[in-house]
Write a protein that holds these residues in place. Sequence first.
Motif, PDB file in Angstrom:
ATOM      1  N   ASP A   6       0.813  -1.209   0.000  1.00  0.00           N
ATOM      2  CA  ASP A   6       0.000   0.000   0.000  1.00  0.00           C
ATOM      3  C   ASP A   6       0.850   1.264   0.000  1.00  0.00           C
ATOM      4  O   ASP A   6       0.370   2.328  -0.374  1.00  0.00           O
ATOM      5  N   GLU A  24       1.736  -1.163   4.870  1.00  0.00           N
ATOM      6  CA  GLU A  24       0.430  -1.807   4.730  1.00  0.00           C
ATOM      7  C   GLU A  24      -0.569  -0.970   5.498  1.00  0.00           C
ATOM      8  O   GLU A  24      -0.316  -0.592   6.649  1.00  0.00           O
ATOM      9  N   SER A  26      -4.617  -1.048   6.600  1.00  0.00           N
ATOM     10  CA  SER A  26      -5.802  -1.896   6.656  1.00  0.00           C
ATOM     11  C   SER A  26      -6.641  -1.491   7.851  1.00  0.00           C
ATOM     12  O   SER A  26      -6.100  -1.164   8.911  1.00  0.00           O
ATOM     13  N   GLU A  33      -1.536 -10.325   7.430  1.00  0.00           N
ATOM     14  CA  GLU A  33      -1.181  -9.140   6.649  1.00  0.00           C
ATOM     15  C   GLU A  33       0.201  -8.629   7.028  1.00  0.00           C
ATOM     16  O   GLU A  33       1.001  -8.275   6.150  1.00  0.00           O
ATOM     17  N   LEU A  37       3.600  -8.594   4.639  1.00  0.00           N
ATOM     18  CA  LEU A  37       4.387  -7.376   4.431  1.00  0.00           C
ATOM     19  C   LEU A  37       5.851  -7.605   4.794  1.00  0.00           C
ATOM     20  O   LEU A  37       6.757  -7.194   4.055  1.00  0.00           O
TER      21      LEU A  37
END
Length: 85
Positions: A6, A24, A26, A33, A37
Motif C-alpha cells: 500500500d 500496509e 488496513s 497481513e 508485508l
Amino acid sequence: VVGELDLVLRAKLPSGAPLAVLGEVSARLTRNEVDELLRSARLLAPAFAPAELRVLVSGSQCNRDARDLIRSEGAAAEFSNGRSR
C-alpha cells in the motif's frame, strides 16, 4: 512472490542516507497481513539497497498476534486512535 504493497516511499534521512519505507494500511490488521508485508520487505530489500529499509503498518484496529509480530520484527505501527508501536 511479493504481496500487494500500500505504501512504497523513498526518501533521505537528515544525514543524507537513503531510506525506503514499505507499508500496509488496513482497517483491521491481522497477523497474516503483517507477516506478508514482512516477507515482501525481505524479498525486496536488495532492490532498495543501499537504502535502510523500514516497515510501517497502519490501521484502526490490530489484533494481539499482529501487534506481537510487529514488535518482534521491529516494524513501526500507527493506529487511527493515536497509538503507536
